[in-house]
Structures are given as C-alpha cells and as structure tokens.
Design a protein around this motif. Structure first.
Motif, PDB file in Angstrom:
ATOM      1  N   GLN A  73      18.137  -0.672   0.340  1.00 41.48           N
ATOM      2  CA  GLN A  73      17.568   0.187  -0.697  1.00 41.48           C
ATOM      3  C   GLN A  73      16.442  -0.548  -1.412  1.00 41.48           C
ATOM      4  OE1 GLN A  73      21.267  -0.341  -1.392  1.00 41.48           O
ATOM      5  NE2 GLN A  73      21.610   1.118   0.250  1.00 41.48           N
ATOM      6  N   ASN A 100      14.188  -0.174  -4.786  1.00 41.14           N
ATOM      7  CA  ASN A 100      14.079   0.512  -6.076  1.00 41.14           C
ATOM      8  C   ASN A 100      12.790   0.070  -6.757  1.00 41.14           C
ATOM      9  OD1 ASN A 100      14.286   1.204  -8.836  1.00 41.14           O
ATOM     10  ND2 ASN A 100      16.504   1.238  -8.741  1.00 41.14           N
ATOM     11  N   SER A 101      11.882   1.021  -6.959  1.00 41.90           N
ATOM     12  CA  SER A 101      10.595   0.714  -7.595  1.00 41.90           C
ATOM     13  C   SER A 101      10.429   1.453  -8.915  1.00 41.90           C
ATOM     14  CB  SER A 101       9.452   1.087  -6.647  1.00 41.90           C
ATOM     15  OG  SER A 101       9.487   2.479  -6.351  1.00 41.90           O
ATOM     16  N   GLN A 102      11.518   1.898  -9.521  1.00 43.18           N
ATOM     17  CA  GLN A 102      11.442   2.721 -10.731  1.00 43.18           C
ATOM     18  C   GLN A 102      10.760   2.009 -11.896  1.00 43.18           C
ATOM     19  OE1 GLN A 102      15.403   4.074 -11.590  1.00 43.18           O
ATOM     20  NE2 GLN A 102      15.488   5.466  -9.841  1.00 43.18           N
ATOM     21  N   GLN A 104       5.099   6.491  -3.350  1.00 43.48           N
ATOM     22  CA  GLN A 104       6.296   5.777  -2.921  1.00 43.48           C
ATOM     23  C   GLN A 104       6.265   5.409  -1.437  1.00 43.48           C
ATOM     24  OE1 GLN A 104       9.000   4.961  -5.070  1.00 43.48           O
ATOM     25  NE2 GLN A 104       7.375   5.464  -6.520  1.00 43.48           N
ATOM     26  N   TYR A 136       6.961   1.785  -0.393  1.00 45.22           N
ATOM     27  CA  TYR A 136       8.340   1.346  -0.592  1.00 45.22           C
ATOM     28  C   TYR A 136       9.260   1.939   0.466  1.00 45.22           C
ATOM     29  CZ  TYR A 136       6.068   0.252  -4.977  1.00 45.22           C
ATOM     30  OH  TYR A 136       5.192  -0.212  -5.909  1.00 45.22           O
ATOM     31  N   GLU A 149      11.366  -0.245   3.087  1.00 43.85           N
ATOM     32  CA  GLU A 149      12.798  -0.008   3.277  1.00 43.85           C
ATOM     33  C   GLU A 149      13.142   0.147   4.757  1.00 43.85           C
ATOM     34  OE1 GLU A 149      15.237   2.366   0.268  1.00 43.85           O
ATOM     35  OE2 GLU A 149      15.076   3.776   1.951  1.00 43.85           O
ATOM     36  N   VAL A 180      15.035  -4.652  -5.999  1.00 42.64           N
ATOM     37  CA  VAL A 180      14.403  -4.035  -7.166  1.00 42.64           C
ATOM     38  C   VAL A 180      13.021  -4.650  -7.326  1.00 42.64           C
ATOM     39  CG1 VAL A 180      14.484  -3.707  -9.660  1.00 42.64           C
ATOM     40  CG2 VAL A 180      16.592  -3.578  -8.319  1.00 42.64           C
TER      41      VAL A 180
END
Length: 300
Positions: A27, A29-31, A38, A41, A45, A75
């Motif tokens: 996973q 996570n680029s929040q 996106q 990312y 992934e 992350v």
C-alpha cells in the motif's frame, strides 16, 4: 498443434501456481501530500508488488499456501520530482500447524525511508551492488529479513543464509547519503538490526525463535496443551541470559514488541499445567516492563 498449445497452457498454469516465495500486499499512502495526481503512486504500488512477488529471492518454487504472507505499507510525506521521503511498515506472519491462526513474525516501522523512483520504472535486484536510488535496496533488505525470520521459525538458525544476504545489502548501502543504514547516530537502523541478528551474542534468541514456534506453537492446538506450553515456557525462560543486556538491543526489543500479545494470550487461560508462572511473570516484567500492568500482572 493442439498438443503443443495444451502443453504450453499447462506450463503456463504451472508457473502461475508455483511462483516465487512471498505473497505480499503493498500500500502506498500519499494523503499527506494532497493533490489529485495519484498515477505515480499507483504505479509505484504496482511496481513494488510485482517486484516483491515475482523476484526469485531464494531460487525456490512454492505453491501459494507455502508462501510467506507479508505486507509493505509506505507513507509518502515529501516529494520533489522523482525523489520521495516517508516511512515504511513491514509486517509478516507465519501459519501455525493445524490451525487458521497466523503468528506475527515481524511488525516494524522504519521512519527513515527516502528513495528515487521514475513512473513505470523496471525494478531489478542486484545483490552485488547498491542500486543508486535506495528503493530496491530497502525493499530487498526487508524481504531477506522476512525470509530469515520465517526460516528461523522452522529450523534452528535456518535463516542464516538469508540474514547474510540482508547484511550484504546493508554493507552495499553504507555511505550512500541515504538515512537508515548508519550504525552511528541512527538508533534502530537497518544495519544495526541485521548486525545484531547475525551476532553470535544473540544466538540464544534465534534458538528461542525456533523452539517457541516449531516445538511450541505448532503443538499448542493439540487437545492437551500441557507439553506445548511447557516448551514455550522453557524457551522464554532461556531469555533470562539477556536480562542485563537487552535494553539497547533493537533485535531483542523488536521480538518482545511483536510477541508480547501472543505470549500473554498463551498463558492467560489459567490452565498452565503446573508451570511456575511467577518465574515467567517476573522475567517478562524485567524484559518488557511497559507491559507489566496491561499484561504480565494479569497472569494468575
């Protein structure tokens, strides 16, 4: 012609069912960065998932049920073009014989994860040299750590060859201007972890890993748990040898962090076959004092 096509299909199916050694989820996570783009990312992934699952790490061909279940959660906290910085969590579990229960092998958060990545880049591992971008190196390092942990749980010191490969990756990555590999001013670095695992001073812990899992947990779900609990009890009591040296050990404290819930639950039933639980209780309070109130003091 039909026979040739049929043979090709059979070989194709065989290769799918007997692929590589890991069954990994990934996973990204680029929040923290926000933004709507996106694609990079998602590409990262997929690239990492394919890289981990399709690389032949040991040369063995395994069926799906034999593969090691693991997870890599990244992350992303910063991005500058093709340069990324953030953290990664590595998790792996081990099946317990004759049950659906999966025992945690490792659950580790690495806060120093910086790398370079170009969208749709082909990731290829070369154990002889540093990649130059740190992505392949960090992931490959943890793959071999997982393989080593798993092998140690099935055979005494069985993970040595895989830990040695992780150590070689760490050596290749020294002085490359990426954090997380140094042995000075970087507590809990990758190099510190693998050097401790390989160090003979910690061989008793590796021996405990084997006995705890193979002779203990794998027999714990028999109708009579007495013998298996005694094996686990005795294996843990062997850790008394570290009661004056464990404080600064990344490897030792990682073991207790990963296993404290499980150890507590094994002996929390109250049916412990005459074991002197106060001895284990006192030892665990010494080795893992932060769990004294919520775990060890609750043992009867």
């Amino acid at each position: 012609m039909k026979k040739i096509i049929s043979l090709f299909l059979l070989l194709f199916i065989y290769n799918l069912s007997f692929s590589q050694e890991l069954l990994a989820t990934v996973q990204i996570n680029s929040q923290q960065l926000g933004g709507s783009n996106q694609q990079a990312y998602k590409s990262l992934e997929k690239s990492l998932r394919d890289f981990i699952n399709n690389t032949s790490w040991t040369g063995k061909k395994l069926q799906n049920f034999e593969k090691i279940k693991c997870n890599f959660a990244v992350v992303i906290a910063e991005r500058d073009g093709n340069r990324f910085k953030g953290s990664i969590v590595i998790q792996a579990v081990r099946p317990v014989f004759n049950t659906s229960y999966e025992s945690p092998l490792i659950n580790l958060q690495d806060q120093r994860f910086a790398f370079e990545y170009v969208e749709n880049e082909n990731l290829v591992f070369n154990e002889r040299q540093f990649s130059g971008k740190n992505l392949i190196d960090v992931i490959s390092f943890y793959v071999y750590v997982i393989l080593g942990y798993d092998a140690d749980s099935f055979q005494s010191m069985g993970g040595t060859q895989w830990f040695s490969k992780a150590q070689q990756i760490a050596q290749n990555s020294q002085n490359r201007n990426y954090e997380g590999w140094n042995v000075i001013n970087e507590p809990r670095s990758r190099t510190i972890l693998i050097n401790e695992i390989i160090n003979p001073n910690w061989s008793q812990l590796r021996s405990t890993m084997y006995t705890y899992h193979r002779a203990g947990l794998d027999n714990l779900f028999n109708q009579d748990q007495t013998a298996a609990k005694k094996v686990i009890f005795d294996a843990l009591m062997q850790l008394k040898t570290y009661e004056n040296s464990f404080q600064q050990s990344f490897y030792f404290n990682l073991f207790l962090d990963n296993k404290s819930d499980e150890i507590f639950n094994v002996f929390n039933s109250g049916n412990n076959g005459g074991l002197v639980m106060n001895d284990l209780k006192q030892l665990m309070m010494t080795l893992s004092p932060k769990n004294s109130e919520n775990k060890w003091n609750k043992w009867k």
